[in-house]
Design an enzyme around this catalytic site. Sequence first.
Site, short mmCIF file in Angstrom:
data_model
loop_
_atom_site.label_atom_id
_atom_site.label_comp_id
_atom_site.label_asym_id
_atom_site.label_seq_id
_atom_site.Cartn_x
_atom_site.Cartn_y
_atom_site.Cartn_z
N SER A 101 0.82 -1.22 0.00
CA SER A 101 0.00 0.00 0.00
C SER A 101 0.85 1.27 0.00
CB SER A 101 -0.96 -0.05 1.19
OG SER A 101 -1.93 0.97 1.12
N ASP A 244 -1.01 1.33 -4.11
CA ASP A 244 -1.84 0.30 -4.75
C ASP A 244 -3.18 0.86 -5.22
OD1 ASP A 244 -2.86 0.56 -2.16
OD2 ASP A 244 -3.50 -1.52 -2.06
N ASP A 246 -5.81 2.15 -3.88
CA ASP A 246 -7.10 1.91 -3.23
C ASP A 246 -7.52 3.06 -2.32
OD1 ASP A 246 -5.39 1.53 -1.07
OD2 ASP A 246 -6.33 -0.35 -0.41
#
Length: 451
Positions: A101, A244, A246
């Site tokens: 992440s 990532d 998100d």
Amino acid sequence: MARKHFGTDGIRGRANAAITPELAMKVAQATGVLFQRGEQRHRAVIGKDTRLSGYMIEYAMVAGFTSVGMDVLLLGPMPTPAVAMLTPSMRADVGVMISASHNPYEDNGIKLFGPDGFKLSDEMEAEIEAKLDRDVALKLSKPADLGRAKRVEGAQARYIEFTKRTLTRSLSLEGLRIVIDCANGAGYKVAPEALWELGAEVFAIGTEPDGFNINRDVGSTAPAALVKKVHEVRADIGIALDGDADRVIIVDENGKVIDGDQLMAAIAAGWQEEGRLARPGIVATLMSNLGLERYLESIGLTLARTAVGDRHVLEHMRAHGYNLGGEQSGHIILSDYCTTGDGLVAALQVLALVKRLGKPVSQVCRRFDPVPQILKNVRVNAAQSLEQDHVKRVIEEGHRKLGKNGRLVIRPSGTEPVVRVMGEGDNRDLVETIVDDICEALNAATPLAAE
């Protein structure tokens, strides 16, 4: 039961130290064995971000899955939400995202998704963890039954089309000057392309990954580069993803950063006007600002709070029928479209709102004045410290002093020996004093090293 490998969001740690090829292979084998039900061929989908260690982990997991008879479809660098979307689309039994992440390149991790595109439950992760310590050689496939692996062509185009379909076909982003910061991460190709195909004038930064520069001075956790570029090109809006893709934060036309709380407020108000909210409220975590709660209340909406982590937000949304939720950090979950947080899809909803209202981003996305919020970390043994009478008394006194004009959240970190102390309230000086008193009490209990 305490878990050895899985944390609050999959498995994460230092590449080639905590996250080794051996561990990655075993995780793939254990997961493959768990999901092999029935007689048909089984398959796994694997995506990754742009870290150098992604190659090592990817091939180790290919070896693990194929050794237990599961075919593997390799997506290459792709956002986490793309893996979640493509897992059911490709009729896969399991999806894997190799990413840490927003962490630096030295770290990496493994996130697992079920055939429905949702992250695995705690129970399923516990099953996988239990299998890691067993002899999987008993489950290895015969030579004729080994799995195959192949690269998937066109996966990025499929995800781009998916994101575009979250908007009405008649909506165009023509006339908008957009800076997109892809954090040198998984969204570095798909995000600028999607915005360009929707008609925007796009200026992209953080799109030159080299294996080492993911999240380095770019992305949602380091917005200075985005702010600078927005000023430089006089953009209408800046969008920053994390490694990532998100999570997302926004920078308005004046260069001011807009966090996940403000974005949820804007989307909630917009969806309320359009009759698109499944319930009269949204879901967020304990860390979301009190100002968000007050704003939602002022427009007739409620805020349901959960423990920290987008997984907890999503679980509450699914259990209680909400279709909008997220975190202050920029994880925005729009369950009408996605099974997990999707930074690009959330940004598109904000852009659609900007186009519909015809107002500057600063007016569309700044819905409330945040209550002063202070967050500090104390390195202590959480279990011992939080149970000491003196610490409990100081915390209780803090709650009493704040009353209804503020909140305290004291919680152990799920990934390190740290207690996070968050206080917020209308009186900043009072909040700071209370937070400092609690940190001092924790440090006096069982200190490791104060931060």
